[in-house]
Design a protein around this motif. Sequence first.
Motif, mmCIF file in Angstrom:
data_model
loop_
_atom_site.group_PDB
_atom_site.id
_atom_site.type_symbol
_atom_site.label_atom_id
_atom_site.label_comp_id
_atom_site.label_asym_id
_atom_site.label_seq_id
_atom_site.Cartn_x
_atom_site.Cartn_y
_atom_site.Cartn_z
ATOM 1 N N MET A 273 0.511 -1.437 0.016
ATOM 2 C CA MET A 273 -0.335 0.231 0.057
ATOM 3 C C MET A 273 0.511 1.227 -0.212
ATOM 4 S SD MET A 273 -2.791 -0.855 2.594
ATOM 5 C CE MET A 273 -1.908 -0.974 3.398
ATOM 6 N N VAL A 274 0.384 2.179 -1.161
ATOM 7 C CA VAL A 274 0.906 3.573 -0.452
ATOM 8 C C VAL A 274 0.247 4.463 -0.455
ATOM 9 C CG1 VAL A 274 1.698 5.065 -1.960
ATOM 10 C CG2 VAL A 274 2.714 2.675 -2.053
ATOM 11 N N PRO A 275 0.352 5.636 0.551
ATOM 12 C CA PRO A 275 -0.954 6.497 0.878
ATOM 13 C C PRO A 275 -0.530 7.586 0.534
ATOM 14 C CG PRO A 275 0.414 6.059 3.013
ATOM 15 C CD PRO A 275 1.249 5.182 1.752
ATOM 16 N N LEU A 276 -1.229 8.308 -0.503
ATOM 17 C CA LEU A 276 -1.496 9.128 -1.941
ATOM 18 C C LEU A 276 -2.662 10.093 -1.355
ATOM 19 C CD1 LEU A 276 0.093 7.118 -4.795
ATOM 20 C CD2 LEU A 276 1.037 8.074 -3.663
ATOM 21 N N GLY A 277 -2.629 11.456 -2.130
ATOM 22 C CA GLY A 277 -3.213 12.009 -2.514
ATOM 23 C C GLY A 277 -4.340 11.354 -3.703
ATOM 24 N N PHE A 278 -6.043 11.659 -3.444
ATOM 25 C CA PHE A 278 -6.633 10.718 -4.438
ATOM 26 C C PHE A 278 -6.409 11.207 -6.317
ATOM 27 C CE2 PHE A 278 -11.903 10.657 -5.809
ATOM 28 C CZ PHE A 278 -11.520 9.472 -5.518
ATOM 29 N N SER A 279 -5.505 12.458 -6.419
ATOM 30 C CA SER A 279 -5.301 11.694 -7.922
ATOM 31 C C SER A 279 -4.725 11.957 -8.292
ATOM 32 C CB SER A 279 -5.156 13.639 -8.432
ATOM 33 O OG SER A 279 -3.527 14.068 -7.162
ATOM 34 N N TYR A 280 -3.862 10.779 -7.637
ATOM 35 C CA TYR A 280 -2.813 10.017 -7.948
ATOM 36 C C TYR A 280 -3.469 8.532 -8.797
ATOM 37 C CZ TYR A 280 1.300 12.215 -5.832
ATOM 38 O OH TYR A 280 2.363 12.836 -5.615
ATOM 39 N N ARG A 281 -4.948 8.603 -9.170
ATOM 40 C CA ARG A 281 -4.786 7.864 -9.629
ATOM 41 C C ARG A 281 -4.771 7.097 -10.930
ATOM 42 N NH1 ARG A 281 -10.328 7.839 -8.970
ATOM 43 N NH2 ARG A 281 -10.494 10.219 -9.017
ATOM 44 N N GLN A 282 -4.626 8.832 -11.514
ATOM 45 C CA GLN A 282 -4.611 8.644 -13.030
ATOM 46 C C GLN A 282 -2.875 8.358 -13.106
ATOM 47 O OE1 GLN A 282 -2.626 11.318 -14.687
ATOM 48 N NE2 GLN A 282 -3.721 11.796 -16.473
ATOM 49 N N GLN A 283 -2.070 8.824 -12.340
ATOM 50 C CA GLN A 283 -0.776 8.544 -12.929
ATOM 51 C C GLN A 283 -0.758 6.790 -12.853
ATOM 52 O OE1 GLN A 283 2.674 9.672 -11.091
ATOM 53 N NE2 GLN A 283 1.388 11.695 -10.780
ATOM 54 N N ILE A 284 -1.572 6.620 -11.596
ATOM 55 C CA ILE A 284 -1.936 4.536 -11.732
ATOM 56 C C ILE A 284 -2.165 3.892 -13.020
ATOM 57 C CG2 ILE A 284 -2.956 2.817 -10.498
ATOM 58 C CD1 ILE A 284 -2.132 4.873 -8.184
ATOM 59 N N VAL A 285 -3.796 4.932 -13.087
ATOM 60 C CA VAL A 285 -3.755 3.934 -14.510
ATOM 61 C C VAL A 285 -2.993 4.068 -15.396
ATOM 62 C CG1 VAL A 285 -5.598 5.016 -16.531
ATOM 63 C CG2 VAL A 285 -6.739 5.042 -14.221
ATOM 64 N N GLN A 286 -2.057 5.194 -15.990
ATOM 65 C CA GLN A 286 -1.771 5.401 -17.029
ATOM 66 C C GLN A 286 0.120 4.588 -17.244
ATOM 67 O OE1 GLN A 286 -0.925 9.387 -16.681
ATOM 68 N NE2 GLN A 286 -1.961 10.163 -18.511
ATOM 69 N N GLN A 287 0.029 4.313 -15.654
ATOM 70 C CA GLN A 287 1.540 3.454 -15.760
ATOM 71 C C GLN A 287 1.603 2.354 -15.170
ATOM 72 O OE1 GLN A 287 3.928 6.082 -13.049
ATOM 73 N NE2 GLN A 287 3.746 7.649 -13.935
ATOM 74 N N ALA A 288 0.463 1.580 -14.913
ATOM 75 C CA ALA A 288 0.443 0.586 -14.260
ATOM 76 C C ALA A 288 0.721 -0.680 -15.304
ATOM 77 C CB ALA A 288 -0.759 0.324 -13.208
ATOM 78 N N PRO A 289 1.249 -1.278 -14.929
ATOM 79 C CA PRO A 289 1.665 -2.764 -15.940
ATOM 80 C C PRO A 289 0.448 -3.288 -15.959
ATOM 81 C CG PRO A 289 2.961 -3.377 -13.993
ATOM 82 C CD PRO A 289 2.247 -1.375 -13.294
ATOM 83 N N GLU A 290 0.299 -4.374 -16.497
ATOM 84 C CA GLU A 290 -1.126 -4.926 -17.265
ATOM 85 C C GLU A 290 -0.897 -5.659 -16.795
ATOM 86 O OE1 GLU A 290 -0.749 -6.086 -21.850
ATOM 87 O OE2 GLU A 290 -3.305 -7.174 -21.146
ATOM 88 N N GLY A 291 -2.338 -6.088 -15.825
ATOM 89 C CA GLY A 291 -3.238 -7.305 -15.481
ATOM 90 C C GLY A 291 -2.058 -7.041 -13.418
ATOM 91 N N PHE A 292 -1.715 -5.106 -13.341
ATOM 92 C CA PHE A 292 -2.123 -5.094 -11.674
ATOM 93 C C PHE A 292 -3.605 -4.664 -11.494
ATOM 94 C CE2 PHE A 292 -0.875 -1.697 -9.147
ATOM 95 C CZ PHE A 292 -0.416 -2.792 -7.685
ATOM 96 N N GLU A 293 -3.721 -5.384 -10.547
ATOM 97 C CA GLU A 293 -5.233 -4.866 -10.248
ATOM 98 C C GLU A 293 -4.669 -4.103 -8.482
ATOM 99 O OE1 GLU A 293 -7.551 -8.278 -9.110
ATOM 100 O OE2 GLU A 293 -6.867 -9.807 -10.811
ATOM 101 N N TRP A 294 -5.326 -2.496 -8.548
ATOM 102 C CA TRP A 294 -5.394 -2.206 -7.449
ATOM 103 C C TRP A 294 -6.397 -1.445 -7.641
ATOM 104 C CZ3 TRP A 294 -6.314 3.736 -8.405
ATOM 105 C CH2 TRP A 294 -7.237 3.579 -9.289
ATOM 106 N N GLN A 295 -6.935 -1.185 -5.770
ATOM 107 C CA GLN A 295 -7.923 -0.609 -5.272
ATOM 108 C C GLN A 295 -7.659 0.745 -4.498
ATOM 109 O OE1 GLN A 295 -9.287 -4.770 -3.420
ATOM 110 N NE2 GLN A 295 -9.989 -3.082 -2.674
ATOM 111 N N VAL A 296 -8.468 1.726 -4.139
ATOM 112 C CA VAL A 296 -8.243 2.443 -3.030
ATOM 113 C C VAL A 296 -9.206 2.542 -1.862
ATOM 114 C CG1 VAL A 296 -9.479 4.758 -2.702
ATOM 115 C CG2 VAL A 296 -8.427 3.777 -5.233
ATOM 116 N N LEU A 297 -8.652 2.403 -1.098
ATOM 117 C CA LEU A 297 -8.953 1.952 0.329
ATOM 118 C C LEU A 297 -8.929 3.741 0.795
ATOM 119 C CD1 LEU A 297 -6.978 -0.830 1.526
ATOM 120 C CD2 LEU A 297 -8.907 -0.564 0.318
ATOM 121 N N PRO A 298 -10.097 3.815 2.454
ATOM 122 C CA PRO A 298 -9.738 5.274 3.032
ATOM 123 C C PRO A 298 -8.591 5.201 3.871
ATOM 124 C CG PRO A 298 -11.528 3.316 4.036
ATOM 125 C CD PRO A 298 -10.908 3.178 2.230
#
Length: 432
Positions: A273-298
């Motif tokens: 896990m990495v604590p990040l600002g909500f907007s980092y999701r955009q970078q994850i969508v762009q950069q995550a390797p194919e097949g990497f499963e991620w989710q947002v937790l409070p």
Amino acid sequence: MTRTAPSRARVLVAALVLALLLAGCSSGGAREDGRITLRFQSLAWQQESVEATKDLVEEWNASHPEVRVEYVQGSWDSVHDQLLTSFEGGEAPDIVHDAADDLADFAYGGHLADLTELLPERLTSDIPPLAWESVTFGDGVYGVPFLQEPRVLIADAARLKESGVRVPTPARPWSWAEFREVTKELSGDGRYGVAWPLKEPVSATLNLSLSAGGRLFHRGADGKATVRFEEGDEVVPRTIHEQVNTDRSASPTTLGSGGSDTLPGLFAGKYAMVPLGFSYRQQIVQQAPEGFEWQVLPAPAGAAGLAQGVSPQTLSVAEDCPHKKEAVAFLDFLLQPRNMVRLALGDWMLPTGRRALADPALRTPEHGWATGTALAAHLRPAPARSVRGYPEWKDKVATPALQEYYSGAIGLGELRERLEKDGNLVLARYQR
């Protein structure tokens, strides 16, 4: 959000160049034909956000030929010094994009217009009072808060599932104690349960500490702010310190990193896990390797639940703007609910407006939008937003003290002494 830390000299040069450019493109307010031109400096930086903002400016100009808006591109890296240079030189943009925690000195310095009597009721009633608090200084309102982002946990979904730990939701978040235990469960064999990117540790620590009842800054009857590091202020920093130095469940090498620096390790399975600002999701969508499963937790909750501090993005009008009424009319257009949704989607952030926040496009589970919108009601103004002297306290006292505490170089007692004793000496100089 990717932000670098340019040298002071580079920032000042960039600020001067931008100020000169602004001066060069100045329209002088009203032309001989009576048409008004307003310069709008936007800090939108993500491609989708820039496109959405420019499209809205074009739509305004098409429907308001008597009041033209010029789009001027600004930069988050240099905005404070650039605006200061522009205000002092009398060449500031008419409409200013910034963040709430950067407005205090401009508001108290007389550079921003008090919008209290100018804002339409539609806008004031649509944005919650807590968000308005973030732009209220003294008796005036010096900006419109329109986008904000909570800090969340970006998690490797497969690691969580494999471990069998309880997955938190906004309705049933982890406590800070449970979060510490979970990160221990997820650690081992060269892997860590969490990576804290704390290159800039102060705002993250202060804002998350609201969940445990921490407030750090206290105002006396005379209105002056002082620092008291109390029980609620200890919970978050102590958790991080124990994860790094006792449990070995947090990577020590990321303490000096920015958020983007931790993403390769997350994708590679080094951190769960990495604590990040909500907007980092955009970078994850762009950069995550194919097949990497991620989710947002409070983020974990404490005695005050899921509360956390935020510093919303803001739109203000320069005090020197000769057409404040027209500038506010443009803000009213730009922040119509449907437009606020477009800006939020472009920046991967949450709109402050209630009607925009209710839009189905921001309630979908995809990319964690629904988790983020569920946190919106728990967001509070950042504790330090109105404390004069905060930038110096942060840079000279709190940042080195927290960095040394998190690395294990000093203990909690010395952290408290430096934040309070050294910190209050700094704040006192600004409040004489």
